[in-house]
Design a protein around this motif. Sequence first.
Motif, PDB file in Angstrom:
ATOM      1  N   ALA A 130       0.828  -1.209   0.000  1.00 34.98           N
ATOM      2  CA  ALA A 130       0.000   0.000   0.000  1.00 34.98           C
ATOM      3  C   ALA A 130       0.860   1.256   0.000  1.00 34.98           C
ATOM      4  O   ALA A 130       0.557   2.239  -0.683  1.00 34.98           O
ATOM      5  N   ALA A 131       1.956   1.230   0.773  1.00 33.42           N
ATOM      6  CA  ALA A 131       2.850   2.389   0.844  1.00 33.42           C
ATOM      7  C   ALA A 131       3.525   2.636  -0.508  1.00 33.42           C
ATOM      8  O   ALA A 131       3.634   3.782  -0.963  1.00 33.42           O
ATOM      9  N   CYS A 132       3.973   1.561  -1.159  1.00 35.51           N
ATOM     10  CA  CYS A 132       4.618   1.701  -2.476  1.00 35.51           C
ATOM     11  C   CYS A 132       3.633   2.207  -3.523  1.00 35.51           C
ATOM     12  O   CYS A 132       3.989   3.038  -4.366  1.00 35.51           O
ATOM     13  N   LEU A 133       2.400   1.709  -3.460  1.00 37.69           N
ATOM     14  CA  LEU A 133       1.386   2.150  -4.410  1.00 37.69           C
ATOM     15  C   LEU A 133       1.074   3.631  -4.223  1.00 37.69           C
ATOM     16  O   LEU A 133       0.911   4.370  -5.198  1.00 37.69           O
ATOM     17  N   LEU A 134       1.002   4.068  -2.960  1.00 35.20           N
ATOM     18  CA  LEU A 134       0.759   5.487  -2.671  1.00 35.20           C
ATOM     19  C   LEU A 134       1.894   6.348  -3.215  1.00 35.20           C
ATOM     20  O   LEU A 134       1.659   7.394  -3.837  1.00 35.20           O
ATOM     21  N   ALA A 135       3.135   5.913  -2.981  1.00 38.28           N
ATOM     22  CA  ALA A 135       4.294   6.673  -3.469  1.00 38.28           C
ATOM     23  C   ALA A 135       4.295   6.750  -4.993  1.00 38.28           C
ATOM     24  O   ALA A 135       4.568   7.810  -5.575  1.00 38.28           O
ATOM     25  N   PHE A 136       3.971   5.624  -5.653  1.00 37.76           N
ATOM     26  CA  PHE A 136       3.926   5.606  -7.116  1.00 37.76           C
ATOM     27  C   PHE A 136       2.825   6.531  -7.634  1.00 37.76           C
ATOM     28  O   PHE A 136       3.031   7.292  -8.585  1.00 37.76           O
ATOM     29  N   GLY A 137       1.653   6.475  -7.005  1.00 39.62           N
ATOM     30  CA  GLY A 137       0.526   7.308  -7.435  1.00 39.62           C
ATOM     31  C   GLY A 137       0.820   8.785  -7.300  1.00 39.62           C
ATOM     32  O   GLY A 137       0.571   9.568  -8.217  1.00 39.62           O
TER      33      GLY A 137
END
Length: 243
Positions: A130-137
């Motif tokens: 979830a943290a990686c997806l947030l950073a990518f978004g």
Amino acid sequence: MQTKKAIFTPIEITIIKKKDAMLGFAAGVMIAASFWSLLSPAIDMAENLKMIAWLVAFIGFFGGGVLLFTGDKIFTHFEKKKIPNNQKKSFKRSMMLVLSITLHNIPEGLAVGVAFGSIAYGLDGATLGAACLLAFGIGLQNFPEGTAVSVPLRREGMSRRKAFFIGQLSGIVEPISGVLGALLVLKARFLLPYLLAFAAGAMIYVVVQELIPESQSNKKKDLMALFTLIGFSLMMILDIALR
């Protein structure tokens, strides 16, 4: 004594129209970002933290607008003494635009830092994916947001290189605030909803006060409004698709 009206060549008129369209596009990007990237997450976070969501949103949003309103007055006072008449309006618009986008990037960086810091603290619902997806978004959203800074600056006559550099510079606060968010995750979690709403208020003030009125000064107002819709739609798609 009669003053001569400014006469523009067809090429100059075309350039003016394109630059006004860019300004409308930037306004659309900022309006969409102010809700989907800032206000909506602020409300969701406030509710998850058992805070009074409507009060948090109001305090933050109104505070951000008041800050830019105050900055507007300060810029106006400064302009009278330091800046030539032909540069006053563009200087104020450029400074307010850069400030609002920079303010917007601070809570976004904090959000990423908090997401990764929450993993270290073992907080409920915190996962690496979830943290990686947030950073990518958020990283992907920075492309149109950087454009929203660079394009209006280019419209004011800045060189491409300088407009690009300032657009990138407005995002430098994001990794810095990300580190702070990770280090101060427990405190930042409760501050973050206010900051997100605060940035939204600042952005909306700039859009209403500077960007839309300037883009609508063009004779082809309907076309300029269309570019605002295009900018809004692009940012909206990115925000919703990357949730």
